[in-house]
Design a protein around this motif. Sequence first.
Motif, PDB file in Angstrom:
ATOM      1  N   UNK A 134      45.018  45.847  48.190  1.00  0.00           N
ATOM      2  CA  UNK A 134      43.654  46.347  48.311  1.00  0.00           C
ATOM      3  C   UNK A 134      42.894  45.984  47.045  1.00  0.00           C
ATOM      4  N   UNK A 135      41.593  46.227  47.057  1.00  0.00           N
ATOM      5  CA  UNK A 135      40.769  45.937  45.882  1.00  0.00           C
ATOM      6  C   UNK A 135      41.193  46.769  44.680  1.00  0.00           C
ATOM      7  N   UNK A 136      41.819  47.897  44.927  1.00  0.00           N
ATOM      8  CA  UNK A 136      42.278  48.753  43.831  1.00  0.00           C
ATOM      9  C   UNK A 136      43.387  48.096  43.016  1.00  0.00           C
ATOM     10  N   UNK A 137      44.021  47.060  43.563  1.00  0.00           N
ATOM     11  CA  UNK A 137      45.119  46.381  42.883  1.00  0.00           C
ATOM     12  C   UNK A 137      44.659  45.195  42.040  1.00  0.00           C
ATOM     13  N   UNK A 138      43.358  44.988  41.905  1.00  0.00           N
ATOM     14  CA  UNK A 138      42.854  43.807  41.206  1.00  0.00           C
ATOM     15  C   UNK A 138      42.823  43.949  39.686  1.00  0.00           C
ATOM     16  N   UNK A 139      42.976  45.155  39.186  1.00  0.00           N
ATOM     17  CA  UNK A 139      42.885  45.366  37.742  1.00  0.00           C
ATOM     18  C   UNK A 139      43.901  44.511  36.998  1.00  0.00           C
ATOM     19  N   UNK A 140      43.380  43.726  36.030  1.00  0.00           N
ATOM     20  CA  UNK A 140      44.244  42.877  35.224  1.00  0.00           C
ATOM     21  C   UNK A 140      44.682  41.589  35.890  1.00  0.00           C
ATOM     22  N   UNK A 141      44.260  41.367  37.127  1.00  0.00           N
ATOM     23  CA  UNK A 141      44.647  40.153  37.861  1.00  0.00           C
ATOM     24  C   UNK A 141      43.582  39.071  37.711  1.00  0.00           C
ATOM     25  N   UNK A 159      38.025  45.655  37.379  1.00  0.00           N
ATOM     26  CA  UNK A 159      38.891  45.407  36.219  1.00  0.00           C
ATOM     27  C   UNK A 159      39.621  44.088  36.269  1.00  0.00           C
ATOM     28  N   UNK A 160      39.146  43.153  37.101  1.00  0.00           N
ATOM     29  CA  UNK A 160      39.804  41.855  37.231  1.00  0.00           C
ATOM     30  C   UNK A 160      39.439  40.930  36.081  1.00  0.00           C
ATOM     31  N   UNK A 161      40.263  39.917  35.856  1.00  0.00           N
ATOM     32  CA  UNK A 161      39.975  38.841  34.917  1.00  0.00           C
ATOM     33  C   UNK A 161      39.282  37.744  35.716  1.00  0.00           C
ATOM     34  N   UNK A 162      38.016  37.539  35.443  1.00  0.00           N
ATOM     35  CA  UNK A 162      37.172  36.700  36.297  1.00  0.00           C
ATOM     36  C   UNK A 162      37.405  35.213  36.061  1.00  0.00           C
ATOM     37  N   UNK A 163      37.505  34.462  37.167  1.00  0.00           N
ATOM     38  CA  UNK A 163      37.543  33.007  37.127  1.00  0.00           C
ATOM     39  C   UNK A 163      36.411  32.496  38.016  1.00  0.00           C
ATOM     40  N   UNK A 164      35.441  31.796  37.424  1.00  0.00           N
ATOM     41  CA  UNK A 164      34.281  31.313  38.171  1.00  0.00           C
ATOM     42  C   UNK A 164      34.494  29.889  38.662  1.00  0.00           C
ATOM     43  N   UNK A 165      34.015  29.630  39.865  1.00  0.00           N
ATOM     44  CA  UNK A 165      34.121  28.302  40.479  1.00  0.00           C
ATOM     45  C   UNK A 165      32.757  27.884  41.004  1.00  0.00           C
ATOM     46  N   UNK A 166      32.457  26.601  40.917  1.00  0.00           N
ATOM     47  CA  UNK A 166      31.187  26.107  41.440  1.00  0.00           C
ATOM     48  C   UNK A 166      31.174  26.074  42.963  1.00  0.00           C
ATOM     49  N   UNK A 167      32.340  25.914  43.567  1.00  0.00           N
ATOM     50  CA  UNK A 167      32.442  25.876  45.030  1.00  0.00           C
ATOM     51  C   UNK A 167      33.511  26.845  45.496  1.00  0.00           C
ATOM     52  N   UNK A 168      33.223  27.532  46.579  1.00  0.00           N
ATOM     53  CA  UNK A 168      34.186  28.490  47.131  1.00  0.00           C
ATOM     54  C   UNK A 168      35.473  27.786  47.542  1.00  0.00           C
ATOM     55  N   UNK A 179      47.273  29.224  41.283  1.00  0.00           N
ATOM     56  CA  UNK A 179      46.655  29.179  39.955  1.00  0.00           C
ATOM     57  C   UNK A 179      45.768  30.384  39.697  1.00  0.00           C
ATOM     58  N   UNK A 180      45.638  31.244  40.670  1.00  0.00           N
ATOM     59  CA  UNK A 180      44.935  32.511  40.527  1.00  0.00           C
ATOM     60  C   UNK A 180      45.568  33.523  41.477  1.00  0.00           C
ATOM     61  N   UNK A 181      45.369  34.792  41.209  1.00  0.00           N
ATOM     62  CA  UNK A 181      46.055  35.831  41.986  1.00  0.00           C
ATOM     63  C   UNK A 181      45.329  36.212  43.272  1.00  0.00           C
ATOM     64  N   UNK A 182      44.015  36.120  43.252  1.00  0.00           N
ATOM     65  CA  UNK A 182      43.222  36.517  44.415  1.00  0.00           C
ATOM     66  C   UNK A 182      41.850  35.873  44.337  1.00  0.00           C
ATOM     67  N   UNK A 183      41.148  35.904  45.451  1.00  0.00           N
ATOM     68  CA  UNK A 183      39.771  35.423  45.526  1.00  0.00           C
ATOM     69  C   UNK A 183      38.964  36.455  46.300  1.00  0.00           C
ATOM     70  N   UNK A 184      37.765  36.745  45.823  1.00  0.00           N
ATOM     71  CA  UNK A 184      36.850  37.575  46.601  1.00  0.00           C
ATOM     72  C   UNK A 184      35.823  36.645  47.232  1.00  0.00           C
TER      73      UNK A 184
END
Length: 264
Positions: A134-141, A159-168, A179-184
């Motif tokens: 769930x979204x509650x598990x994103x802290x620190x990811x 509380x997530x560690x943000x990774x920005x991308x130009x394209x979804x 290379x990443x734990x999750x995507x919103x």
Amino acid sequence: MKVRNIVQILAAMSVLTFGTWASADEPLELIHPGKLLVATEGTFAPFSMRSANGQLDGLEIRVMKEVARRLNLEYTPVLIKWDALLVGLAANQYDVISAAMDITPARQQQILFSDGWLESGGRVVTPVNSPIKSAADLKGKNVGVQVSTTFSAIAEEKGALLKNYKAESDAIQDLVNHNTDAVITDSISAAYLMKTVHLPIVMTDDYVSHIQKGFAFKLGKDNLVKAVNKGLADMNADGTYDKLTLDLVGYNPAPKEPIRSIFK
């Protein structure tokens, strides 16, 4: 020829040449008369993408093409990256942004939205068998989002560690490559990828947002927006919207209670 007939003919020519939504006295605020310049990404399935034959297709493409047809305008796509959309709109590079943009109070202060044309929401996408449930598990990811979207703030709030991308699509590819734990991302987009591309990804059950998407215009283009709104309403009323979207997502995503345009 009677004077009244001449007036009627001239009025009809004005509709075809300049694209009016109601009468010759209220012309559309177009950059090039007779053309609707539409900004889209072309890389955000199922909203805007390439079909098997290389042609632009997707929810926003089909809906906006039909709107243009009903306004007797030539649909003219302008491919542009997401993070440059609003800059290009301000610089009069196109008449409208069809790219799937969330209607938010902050954006409503800067641009003029059409009535909401699609309802969706943000979901968390993870690899199969991820410990994130769930979204509650994103802290620190490490969580990927497309830059300049509303999902950036949501990820940070969790509380997530943000990774920005130009394209979804780049964010999803990084997720598949671990290379990443999750995507919103948008739930409709994620569902489409899972259904058609069969990527090894899943969505958590909870939504992080519920939104409506609107076509975006420069402030002051009231006639153009009213014309587009009428086209959208007519499409929903006669069943055309349903036919255009059903095969892509399996249901009609039109809002039951659309957010209305705010004219200043």
